[in-house]
Enzyme design. Structure first.
Site, short mmCIF file in Angstrom:
data_model
loop_
_atom_site.label_atom_id
_atom_site.label_comp_id
_atom_site.label_asym_id
_atom_site.label_seq_id
_atom_site.Cartn_x
_atom_site.Cartn_y
_atom_site.Cartn_z
N ARG A 22 40.95 23.78 46.24
CA ARG A 22 40.74 23.64 47.77
C ARG A 22 41.13 25.34 48.03
NH1 ARG A 22 45.27 25.09 49.37
NH2 ARG A 22 44.56 25.18 51.47
N GLY A 23 40.84 25.25 49.42
CA GLY A 23 41.24 26.69 50.17
C GLY A 23 39.81 27.31 50.21
N ALA A 24 39.31 27.87 51.38
CA ALA A 24 38.02 28.76 51.31
C ALA A 24 37.83 29.51 50.45
CB ALA A 24 37.84 28.96 52.86
N ALA A 25 38.72 30.53 50.33
CA ALA A 25 38.51 31.59 49.35
C ALA A 25 38.24 31.21 47.96
CB ALA A 25 39.48 32.46 49.57
N ARG A 65 31.64 20.12 50.12
CA ARG A 65 32.15 19.85 51.44
C ARG A 65 31.60 20.80 52.47
NH1 ARG A 65 38.57 21.32 50.97
NH2 ARG A 65 38.42 20.15 52.66
N CYS A 130 49.05 24.64 57.26
CA CYS A 130 48.16 24.40 55.93
C CYS A 130 48.61 25.62 55.16
CB CYS A 130 46.92 24.36 56.18
SG CYS A 130 45.94 23.65 55.07
N ASP A 199 38.58 28.35 57.80
CA ASP A 199 37.44 27.80 56.81
C ASP A 199 36.05 28.43 57.39
OD1 ASP A 199 39.67 25.70 56.91
OD2 ASP A 199 38.72 25.42 54.96
N ASN A 209 39.40 25.64 61.63
CA ASN A 209 40.53 25.73 60.36
C ASN A 209 41.24 24.27 60.36
OD1 ASN A 209 42.14 27.18 58.67
ND2 ASN A 209 43.96 26.73 59.75
N LYS A 210 42.21 24.18 59.57
CA LYS A 210 42.82 22.83 59.14
C LYS A 210 43.04 22.13 60.71
CE LYS A 210 43.05 21.63 55.96
NZ LYS A 210 42.25 20.60 55.06
P1 RI2 Z 1 42.06 30.37 52.19
C1 RI2 Z 1 42.03 25.41 53.91
O1 RI2 Z 1 41.14 24.23 53.87
C2 RI2 Z 1 42.77 25.43 54.82
O2 RI2 Z 1 42.21 25.06 56.31
C3 RI2 Z 1 43.02 26.91 54.98
O3 RI2 Z 1 43.59 27.56 56.47
C4 RI2 Z 1 41.57 27.53 54.53
O4 RI2 Z 1 41.26 26.53 53.68
C5 RI2 Z 1 41.56 28.95 54.13
O5 RI2 Z 1 42.00 28.93 53.03
P2 RI2 Z 1 41.18 23.07 52.79
O6 RI2 Z 1 40.41 23.45 51.61
O7 RI2 Z 1 40.66 30.78 52.16
O8 RI2 Z 1 42.59 22.96 52.45
O9 RI2 Z 1 42.72 31.43 53.25
O10 RI2 Z 1 40.89 21.71 53.28
O11 RI2 Z 1 42.88 30.27 50.83
#
Ligand code: RI2
Length: 318
Positions: A22-25, A65, A130, A199, A209-210
């Protein structure tokens, strides 16, 4: 025609869908790596067979997703670099392209962190929402500059990704106070900055974002606390330049309430949108690896980076 998708691609897609990854990056990196795996493992005999396999892999990854544009942007990047007239040249260029993408991703986060750190002063308290590796990179860079920081971390229901942030910050020796989401306004008087990730970022500067970010931003504005989004340029959503909106993911109701508690309550509707949209007027700045931007001006950077190109390699054979 059923086109072979490598088991590694299926596994990465399953992990993204379940939020194990998880996390966009992080999702973007995983998707690029998975396309490289598809390229390496392909036993396609013709270039068109190879391209069809890559398209099928991209579709499998894309359909996991819907909200974080870093995922389709990663797929676009790899496909743009995939070039050649033989299977071998296509394979090698796809693998190279994925590797370049991942290296750029890492550099972008480091550069972004250094820019974001300039906003933070020694002794500041930061509120987080988040878990965002881009936001954390700013805090980490500020610590590297010798600044002392403390953090108020929102738990971020329903999945409590704030716990991951709290853990990472403790690993960096940052004092952490964990609060429930609904306590945010009360604690805004005690913080110097609110720092969130993204995101997706739309052409008008809206930050996706979250869920909970928009309410936090409105409260921060009302309390006079600056709120900043840390987002690498892979979070910029090219489709929004031509009027498309960003799809907001709705997740399983069981993330909100377990079956037993739900049954005790009686007949209710439960909804679980994973993200919300913060209008640009409530966000003070968007920090990218290319510098800090007022949200309303982010479209100039988007035009520079994407032009009018919004290829969809998961839909068409390349
Ligand atoms: P980075 C996450 O989504 C959060 O919303 C967070 O702010 C965003 O991705 C960016 O994350 P999720 O995958 O790319 O938890 O900065 O639903 O790590």
């Amino acid at each position: 025609m059923d086109t072979a998708v490598a088991p590694e691609v299926e596994a990465v897609a399953a992990d993204i869908a379940s939020m194990e990854t998880r996390g966009a990056a992080t999702i973007a990196r995983a998707a690029a790596d998975a396309l490289a795996a598809q390229a390496r493992e392909s036993d396609a005999e013709t270039p068109s067979e190879f391209r069809a396999e890559m398209t099928a892999a991209a579709r499998t990854l894309h359909d996991t997703r819907p909200t974080a544009v870093s995922l389709p942007n990663a797929l676009r990047y790899v496909f743009q670099g995939m070039d050649g007239t033989t299977v071998e040249s296509l394979r090698q260029s796809a693998v190279d392209s994925a590797e370049t993408f991942c290296a750029q991703l890492e550099r972008a986060q480091t550069d972004l962190g250094e820019i974001g750190a300039n906003r933070l002063r020694d002794g500041d308290t930061v509120m987080t929402h988040c878990h965002s590796t881009d936001a954390l990179a700013c805090i980490e860079a500020a610590l590297d500059q010798g600044k002392e920081l403390s953090a108020i971390v929102k738990e971020t229901r329903p999945r409590n990704q704030g716990h991951i942030t709290a853990q990472r910050l403790r690993e960096l020796d940052v004092p952490v106070t964990l609060i429930v989401d609904s306590a945010a306004r009360r604690y805004l008087d005690e913080v110097d900055h609110v720092l969130v990730g993204a995101d997706s970022i739309a052409a008008d500067g809206s930050v996706i974002n979250k869920i909970g970010t928009a309410g936090l931003a409105v409260s921060a504005r009302e309390r006079g606390v600056p709120i900043v989004t840390a987002a690498q340029t892979i979070k910029l959503h090219p489709d929004t330049m031509t009027g498309h909106t960003v799809e907001i993911e709705t997740r399983d109701e069981a993330e909100v309430i377990d079956d037993e508690s739900r049954a005790e309550i009686g007949e209710i509707e439960v909804e679980n949108p994973a993200f919300d949209v913060t209008p640009p007027r409530y966000m003070d700045a968007i920090v990218t690896e290319r510098g800090q931007f007022p949200p309303e001006s982010i479209v100039t950077l988007m035009r520079e980076l994407f032009g009018e190109a919004t290829a969809r390699p998961w839909e068409e054979p390349a």
